[in-house]
Scaffold this motif. Structure first.
Motif, PDB file in Angstrom:
ATOM      1  N   GLN A 278      -8.516  -6.730  -0.124  1.00 46.41           N
ATOM      2  CA  GLN A 278      -9.350  -5.911  -1.012  1.00 46.41           C
ATOM      3  C   GLN A 278      -9.729  -4.588  -0.346  1.00 46.41           C
ATOM      4  O   GLN A 278      -9.737  -3.533  -0.994  1.00 46.41           O
ATOM      5  CB  GLN A 278     -10.618  -6.675  -1.405  1.00 46.41           C
ATOM      6  N   THR A 279     -10.032  -4.646   0.927  1.00 44.22           N
ATOM      7  CA  THR A 279     -10.421  -3.434   1.648  1.00 44.22           C
ATOM      8  C   THR A 279      -9.275  -2.423   1.661  1.00 44.22           C
ATOM      9  O   THR A 279      -9.473  -1.237   1.373  1.00 44.22           O
ATOM     10  CB  THR A 279     -10.799  -3.780   3.105  1.00 44.22           C
ATOM     11  N   LEU A 280      -8.089  -2.906   2.003  1.00 43.39           N
ATOM     12  CA  LEU A 280      -6.939  -1.994   2.086  1.00 43.39           C
ATOM     13  C   LEU A 280      -6.686  -1.336   0.727  1.00 43.39           C
ATOM     14  O   LEU A 280      -6.396  -0.143   0.652  1.00 43.39           O
ATOM     15  CB  LEU A 280      -5.697  -2.758   2.561  1.00 43.39           C
TER      16      LEU A 280
ATOM     17  N   ILE B 149       0.866  -1.184   0.000  1.00 45.25           N
ATOM     18  CA  ILE B 149       0.000   0.000   0.000  1.00 45.25           C
ATOM     19  C   ILE B 149       0.901   1.230   0.000  1.00 45.25           C
ATOM     20  O   ILE B 149       1.641   1.454   0.957  1.00 45.25           O
ATOM     21  CB  ILE B 149      -0.929   0.018   1.244  1.00 45.25           C
ATOM     22  N   GLY B 150       0.846   1.980  -1.097  1.00 42.07           N
ATOM     23  CA  GLY B 150       1.675   3.189  -1.194  1.00 42.07           C
ATOM     24  C   GLY B 150       3.140   2.904  -0.981  1.00 42.07           C
ATOM     25  O   GLY B 150       3.830   3.664  -0.294  1.00 42.07           O
ATOM     26  N   GLY B 151       3.639   1.794  -1.535  1.00 38.84           N
ATOM     27  CA  GLY B 151       5.062   1.474  -1.438  1.00 38.84           C
ATOM     28  C   GLY B 151       5.475   0.834  -0.120  1.00 38.84           C
ATOM     29  O   GLY B 151       6.627   0.469   0.055  1.00 38.84           O
ATOM     30  N   LYS B 152       4.516   0.721   0.807  1.00 33.53           N
ATOM     31  CA  LYS B 152       4.853   0.098   2.091  1.00 33.53           C
ATOM     32  C   LYS B 152       4.114  -1.226   2.237  1.00 33.53           C
ATOM     33  O   LYS B 152       3.043  -1.410   1.671  1.00 33.53           O
ATOM     34  CB  LYS B 152       4.438   1.030   3.241  1.00 33.53           C
ATOM     35  N   ASP B 153       4.699  -2.130   3.032  1.00 32.17           N
ATOM     36  CA  ASP B 153       4.041  -3.415   3.257  1.00 32.17           C
ATOM     37  C   ASP B 153       3.095  -3.320   4.454  1.00 32.17           C
ATOM     38  O   ASP B 153       3.479  -2.845   5.517  1.00 32.17           O
ATOM     39  CB  ASP B 153       5.080  -4.504   3.552  1.00 32.17           C
TER      40      ASP B 153
ATOM     41  N   PRO C   9      -2.329   3.725   6.972  1.00 35.79           N
ATOM     42  CA  PRO C   9      -1.076   4.118   7.632  1.00 35.79           C
ATOM     43  C   PRO C   9      -0.530   3.112   8.640  1.00 35.79           C
ATOM     44  O   PRO C   9       0.625   3.245   9.051  1.00 35.79           O
ATOM     45  CB  PRO C   9      -1.469   5.416   8.351  1.00 35.79           C
ATOM     46  N   TYR C  10      -1.327   2.147   9.046  1.00 35.98           N
ATOM     47  CA  TYR C  10      -0.852   1.203  10.065  1.00 35.98           C
ATOM     48  C   TYR C  10      -0.158   0.013   9.399  1.00 35.98           C
ATOM     49  O   TYR C  10      -0.262  -0.184   8.194  1.00 35.98           O
ATOM     50  CB  TYR C  10      -2.014   0.731  10.939  1.00 35.98           C
ATOM     51  N   HIS C  11       0.500  -0.807  10.216  1.00 38.82           N
ATOM     52  CA  HIS C  11       1.333  -1.880   9.645  1.00 38.82           C
ATOM     53  C   HIS C  11       0.557  -3.184   9.479  1.00 38.82           C
ATOM     54  O   HIS C  11       1.056  -4.130   8.890  1.00 38.82           O
ATOM     55  CB  HIS C  11       2.562  -2.119  10.519  1.00 38.82           C
ATOM     56  N   LYS C  12      -0.670  -3.253  10.030  1.00 37.01           N
ATOM     57  CA  LYS C  12      -1.434  -4.493   9.882  1.00 37.01           C
ATOM     58  C   LYS C  12      -2.918  -4.201   9.995  1.00 37.01           C
ATOM     59  O   LYS C  12      -3.331  -3.147  10.526  1.00 37.01           O
ATOM     60  CB  LYS C  12      -1.022  -5.504  10.954  1.00 37.01           C
TER      61      LYS C  12
END
Ligand SMILES: [Zn+2]
Length: 770
Positions: free
Chosen positions: A376-378, A347-351, A389-392
């Motif tokens: 799909q939601t993310l 998501i936006g270059g981040k995992d 913005p969160y990691h999980k």
């Protein structure tokens, strides 16, 4: 060609001018209700809060916007044997407001389950037509469950007791001196309570007991005393928690240690700090694989391992340590029964890790579908708002649950005991996961006040849920084929018609407090979601809507927006005046009903109509006193003579012919395509909501033309409007809102010829085919 059109327009304008003069001269016709009512397009100055330095007229945070911060350090312990939870917490509260605060308000939401809770006493609806067995037992048979907070102490930073007053679900902490603007204060609370069985009366938090193996699966939330919101809008948001209106919470940083039986599997809001301590070597290895697995989940705890753990009942304990920054709440799920899978999503270059946690009772459905729904939601939500913005993001299976917290949520959807499941169960489960994971965006990050405005999170989230569902087949064609439509429960305009056309005694405006409405589902979820979908597809168009919606999300992420901030931003970023839309869809219980009332056919004539003769006689005018005029004679009136039919306007109007000879070159005249058919079409609007007038015209040669008149067509006459159509082809059919885009509650008036007259129309169609 443009020039010629202009000439025709000016001739018609002249007729219009005469018609208007006539209206002023004669006695005015009796007014229809709402005939001259312009209030539906009046700006919302009276309904909206006045913009100020905290909240700008644009809908963006103002220069003095502030928000409070509440940080928590908590030690939590679960007593699995007795189903109790114990906690000690230190809250550090930052007063960023310009005000000095004489006291602090803390929310004790579990007190809604206290023995003396007033919540069950507020209902006055009499006997139900039927009771579920558990609800009957709970209401009439069982002793009231004692699930309120036991507050052991409230202490200041030096360990001195702090005076406090509990009023149902709220606790006032009486600080010795006011907390000055810009200062912070730390204080501690020790508490415990009995955990409820959440499958009774659909509590949002608690455990499910599994009698076959004697285990519980816990989904724990609003479990600790939490700071109330203090804001420029409400002061302290200290409305009691009655059960329907959800939560209002400030952002803050959390350090949380959770101690549970050593054989439990647990996940929670925040970064797990001691993974090495709580994971087995095998789990660690699988977790590292999952971090690199972008196409499918990796199982961290297998069903086999979970089934073995179910038999353990370890007496030992394990502490799971988490840190969560900039979250508005905290939740966790824990059980021996949990199977665990995870995969990575960019998501936006981040995992981001998409995570699912479920007991074997959820399988095989959960292993097959849950993490897909998280992914799909993310993807969909991030595209329309901001990068997650969160990691999980964790989806936990819990019977009958659909409840959201930062990074973690509880979801229903359980297969039959033999593992089979219907499409209804499958899509219901995918939908609830999308919805609850989606709540990370609204209200966990775009942090609206749920207690006051249920629709601000539920409506926006349900709207986004619809978009994610409709995109599901793109990523997962094995779940829903690309040529099939995902069976969304809410979002399609037609789906809200039964609610909006229902008994007005049981309908409230969307702008209502969730506690005070009869049908919370359609009120706070279905109707606002549908309104936004219609706004996007039919009123604004996707491009303008999407930019404005994203602007709102970006402006208010990690902040506290109000309804006006949303309404204003949608207009500010699109240049579409939507006050009429907000007024009718959000502030009233009006419905949409637009139809075609009648069609009159006209032919061009050189001879003054009877109406015109009267006009001239009343003013002692002759034709010589007026500019050369062209008249439209109605077919069903005494102005009509058969010779006019089938002729071109220049054949039947000498005035028009002369005008064209004088004003156009011969080349231009040969280009002219003269219309032969003239219609006055009257549209009616029995419904209170003004909407775009979407019309499909069908001509005798079978061709169709679609015209959408803007909603402002109703601005001067809310009851009916008439359009004049000129065409070379005969008009044979009119349909209003042919694709059912507007949630029109009565489509029996949407067609001309009307359904009763259809037989003639059908005959005609057969003729032209033949
Ligand atoms: Zn929701």
């Amino acid at each position: 060609m443009n020039k010629i059109k202009y000439c025709f327009a000016s001739v018609l304008f002249l007729i219009g001018a005469v018609a208007m003069a006539q209206e002023e001269g004669d006695a005015k016709p009796e007014r229809q209700p709402g005939h001259y009512n312009q209030s539906k397009f009046k700006q919302m100055y009276e309904e909206f809060a006045t913009p100020n330095t905290y909240r700008s007229a644009s809908g963006a945070p103002g220069p003095d916007y502030y928000q409070q911060q509440a940080d928590y350090v908590m030690d939590i312990e679960l007593d699995d044997k007795n189903a109790r939870i114990y906690g000690e917490e230190t809250i550090t509260y930052h007063n960023n407001s310009p005000d000095d605060l004489e006291f602090l308000w803390v929310q004790l939401d579990q007190n809604v389950r206290a023995k003396d809770s007033k919540s069950p006493l507020r209902n006055g609806d009499g006997v139900n037509i039927a009771y579920t067995a558990d609800n009957f037992a709970e209401t009439f048979v069982n002793e009231p469950f004692d699930g309120g907070f036991n507050i052991e102490f409230v202490k200041d930073a030096n360990g001195k007791p702090l005076s406090h007053t509990i009023n149902q679900t709220m606790m006032r902490v009486n600080i010795p001196q006011p907390l000055k603007s810009g200062e912070k204060i730390s204080f501690s609370i020790k508490w415990w309570y009995n955990i409820p069985d959440h499958t009774v009366n659909r509590a949002r938090s608690g455990y499910e007991y599994f009698p076959k193996d004697g285990n519980r699966a816990y989904v724990i939330a609003q479990f600790f005393p939490r700071m109330a919101v203090y804001s420029d809008v409400e002061g302290w948001q200290n409305h009691q928690f009655w059960g329907s209106g959800e939560f209002a919470l400030p952002f803050g940083n959390y350090d949380v240690n959770i101690t549970v039986p050593a054989d439990h599997v647990l996940d929670a809001t925040g970064v797990l700090l001691n993974r090495d301590e709580v994971f087995s070597k095998e789990m660690m290895k699988r977790y590292k694989e999952a971090q690199k697995s972008y196409d499918k989940p990796v199982i961290i705890v297998t069903q086999e391992e979970a089934e073995a753990a179910e038999k353990g009942f370890s007496e030992k304990k394990k502490t799971w340590k988490f840190k969560a920054n900039n979250v508005r709440d905290y939740g966790f799920a824990t059980s021996r029964k949990f199977i665990w899978d995870m995969q990575a999503v960019k998501i936006g270059g981040k995992d981001v890790m998409a995570v699912s946690l479920y007991p074997k009772e959820g399988n095989p459905l959960w292993e097959e579908q849950s993490t897909k729904a998280v992914v799909q939601t993310l993807i969909t939500y991030s595209k329309h708002t901001f990068d997650y913005p969160y990691h999980k993001a964790i989806s936990v299976h819990a019977k009958n649950q659909g409840m959201e917290y930062p990074m973690i949520c509880w979801n229903y959807g359980r297969p039959n005991e033999d593992g089979t499941y219907s499409d209804r169960i499958k899509f219901g489960m995918i939908s609830v996961i999308i919805h609850e994971v989606g709540h990370n965006f609204f209200p966990m990050i775009v942090n609206s006040d749920e207690r006051q405005w249920g629709w601000m999170d539920e409506g926006l989230d349900t709207f986004m849920q619809y978009l994610a569902e409709q995109e599901f087949g793109k990523n997962y064609p094995e779940v829903i084929a690309p040529n099939e439509k995902y069976p969304s429960r809410r979002g399609e305009p037609a789906k809200i018609v039964p609610y909006m056309s229902g008994d007005q005694n049981f309908i409230s405006p969307i702008m209502s407090n969730p506690e005070n409405v009869h049908q919370l589902g359609p009120n706070a979820y279905g109707k606002p979601a549908t309104a936004l979908n219609i706004l996007r597809e039919t009123v604004m168009g996707q491009e303008l809507f999407d930019h404005a919606f994203k602007t709102y999300a970006q402006r208010w992420k990690f902040k506290h927006p109000t309804p006006e901030d949303f309404f204003r931003t949608m207009e500010d970023a699109s240049a579409v005046d939507l006050d009429w839309f907000w007024r009718s869809w959000f502030y009233t219980t009006d419905y949409v009903d637009i139809g075609v009332k009648g069609v009159k056919k006209y032919y061009v004539s050189n001879k003054p109509t009877k109406e015109m003769e009267k006009y001239m006689a009343d003013r002692n005018l002759t034709e010589a006193d007026l500019p050369p005029l062209v008249y439209l004679a109605e077919e069903d009136s005494e102005d009509f003579v058969p010779e006019l039919k089938g002729k071109s306007p220049t054949e039947t109007s000498q005035n028009l012919k002369e005008f064209m000879m004088d004003n156009m070159t011969e080349a231009e005249r040969t280009q002219v395509k003269e219309p032969k058919y003239f219609y006055e079409i009257t549209f009616e609007k029995p419904g209170g909501i003004p909407m775009p007038l979407i019309v499909e015209y069908t001509y005798a040669d079978g061709t169709k033309e679609s015209i959408t008149y803007p909603p402002q067509i109703w601005r001067k006459n809310d009851a009916e409007v008439s359009r004049v159509m000129a065409s070379q082809k005969e008009l044979v059919g009119i349909v209003v809102d042919p694709k059912l885009e507007t949630a029109d509650i009565d489509t029996t008036n949407n067609a001309w010829p009307s359904k009763d007259e259809k037989s003639d129309f059908e005959k005609f169609k057969e003729n032209i085919k033949g």
